[in-house]
Design an enzyme around this catalytic site. Structure first.
Site, short mmCIF file in Angstrom:
data_model
loop_
_atom_site.label_atom_id
_atom_site.label_comp_id
_atom_site.label_asym_id
_atom_site.label_seq_id
_atom_site.Cartn_x
_atom_site.Cartn_y
_atom_site.Cartn_z
N ARG A 39 92.23 48.15 25.91
CA ARG A 39 93.18 47.86 24.82
C ARG A 39 92.98 48.80 23.64
NH1 ARG A 39 93.86 41.26 24.46
NH2 ARG A 39 95.67 41.16 25.83
N LYS A 207 96.28 28.73 38.52
CA LYS A 207 97.12 27.60 38.11
C LYS A 207 98.60 27.86 38.30
CE LYS A 207 94.01 25.30 35.01
NZ LYS A 207 93.52 25.26 33.64
N GLY A 355 95.47 40.14 32.15
CA GLY A 355 94.16 40.74 31.89
C GLY A 355 93.30 40.93 33.12
N GLY A 378 99.06 36.67 28.37
CA GLY A 378 100.08 35.67 28.04
C GLY A 378 101.38 36.32 27.57
C1 3PG Z 1 95.33 37.78 24.43
O1 3PG Z 1 94.35 38.37 24.88
O2 3PG Z 1 95.96 36.93 25.08
C2 3PG Z 1 95.81 38.17 23.05
O3 3PG Z 1 94.93 39.05 22.44
C3 3PG Z 1 96.06 36.96 22.20
O4 3PG Z 1 94.89 36.21 22.06
P1 3PG Z 1 94.96 34.63 22.12
O5 3PG Z 1 95.28 34.24 23.52
O6 3PG Z 1 93.60 34.14 21.67
O7 3PG Z 1 96.05 34.19 21.15
MG MG Z 2 96.11 34.75 25.40
#
Ligand code: 3PG
Ligand code: MG
Length: 397
Positions: A39, A207, A355, A378
């Site tokens: 990132r 999930k 991720g 997300g």
């Molecule tokens: C992530 O990795 O999903 C983003 O950096 C946002 O982080 P968060 O899920 O803690 O809001």
């Molecule tokens: Mg997240």
């Protein structure tokens, strides 16, 4: 109307540019060291572009999910992130300590000269960040002449001040997308609106319930959706096929049951699985569907890998989210590696999101062979689902 990007900003000599990046990188639990800096690397083109135009850059990000007092979350300070950022950028990076926004941060920002880079402390060390607090936002906004959003991974967070209230406060000053966000949006928009067909999705992970909306959004677009990973067994349980020792919540089974009418039509389930007794490597077996008592499914089987690889070769576009097995264990990584390899070899447009999936592709060395590896977890899912992001609404057209 397309959004303004940093390419439209022109000369920035003497300007201070506030850049929201997503430097929320994975950290080693023991040492706090960065285990994957993807990132940070992904934001470099934007930072370099801005510096090349004569700007001073103030970069800000959250890191992890600190709960209260910063002193209780010392491992989540931005020190190591700022240090790595400087190494990758090849120039010194200043970092403030103390309050996210206070006299020290203001003085450091004020003293910043063209070509210099400053990193603010972890935004979530101030509880106002996640309350979209206007006063907190106003104090940050006052540091910059220009706002840039290059934090794709956080774009779905509608209540984060640095994503929404800060650019809202800076209305009237230029507010643009960074190169990373612009590319992520372009690739995903293209994928969803005008994909080269057949459009194939490969879905894994644990999930089903978390991903029902995502799967339903995809089912409206894709020609085929190939399932793998732990969610395979949720579907199997919903079908009344034995899942051995696996514990699967009723909520998950309900979510999968809802999708069963599409199984055998658009949705394909694995024809075979690798299973094992816990992580006892001597017990590994390949089974066709039903998992024997005492065993757990750990990966898609070799027949499934071969079948999915054939589909991937025939596809015009492949979108992949979620590892198809327990790839962190080399003995159970064959399926995930097989999918990554088939996508790397394919002539299709290949997009990887999430991720863990991105980490797997990197671990196997195929990231350079993909059309695009998203930095979003997300955010990737939410954008594909068609969610409208409040953060993007704040960027100039
Ligand atoms: C992530 O990795 O999903 C983003 O950096 C946002 O982080 P968060 O899920 O803690 O809001
Ligand atoms: Mg997240």
């Amino acid at each position: 109307m397309p959004k303004k990007t940093i390419n439209n900003l022109g000369d920035l000599t003497g300007k201070k540019v506030l850049v929201r990046v997503d430097f929320n990188v994975p950290l080693d639990k023991q040492t706090g060291d960065i285990t994957n800096d993807r990132r940070i690397r992904a934001a470099l083109p934007t930072i370099q572009h801005l510096l090349g135009k004569g700007a001073a850059v103030i970069a800000m990000s959250h890191l992890g999910r600190p709960k209260g007092e910063p002193s209780a979350d010392k491992n989540l300070t931005m020190d190591k992130v700022a240090a790595r950022f400087g190494e990758l950028l090849g120039r010194p990076v200043k970092k403030t300590s103390g309050d996210v926004i206070g006299p020290e941060a203001r003085a450091a920002a004020l003293a910043l000269k063209p070509g210099e880079v400053l990193v603010l402390e972890n935004l979530r060390f101030d509880a106002r960040e996640q309350k979209n607090d206007p006063d907190f936002a106003h104090a940050i906004a006052a540091l910059g002449d220009v706002y840039v959003n290059d934090a794709f991974g956080t774009c779905h967070n509608d209540n984060d001040a640095s994503m929404v209230a800060v650019p809202a406060d800076m209305k009237g000053k230029p507010r643009a997308l960074g190169l990373l966000v612009a590319k992520e949006l372009e690739v995903i928009d293209g994928l969803m609106s005008n994909p080269k067909r057949p459009l194939l999705a490969v879905m894994g992970g644990a999930k089903v319930s978390d991903k029902v909306k995502f799967i339903k959004a995809l089912l409206g677009k894709v020609d085929h959706l190939l399932v793998g990973g732990k969610m395979t067994y949720t579907f199997q349980k919903a079908q009344g096929v034995s899942v051995g020792n696996m514990k699967i919540d009723d909520k998950e089974v309900t979510a999968a049951t809802d999708l069963l009418p599409q199984v055998g039509k658009k949705i394909a389930l694995p024809v075979d699985s690798l299973c094992a007794k816990a992580d006892d490597l001597t017990s590994i077996q390949v089974v066709e569907r039903a998992i024997p008592a005492g065993y757990e499914g750990v990966d898609i089987g070799p027949k499934t890998v071969a079948e999915y690889a054939v589909q991937i070769q025939k596809a015009g576009t492949v979108i992949w989210n979620g590892p198809v097995g327990w790839f962190e264990k080399p003995a159970f990584a064959g399926g995930t590696k097989g999918i990554a390899e088939a996508m790397a070899r394919s002539k299709a447009v290949t997009v990887v999101g999430g991720g863990e999936t991105a980490e797997a592709v990197e671990q196997f060395g195929f990231d350079d062979k993909m059309t695009h590896v998203s930095t979003g977890g997300g955010a990737f899912l939410a954008y594909v689902e068609g969610k409208k992001f409040a953060s993007l609404a704040q960027i100039d057209e």
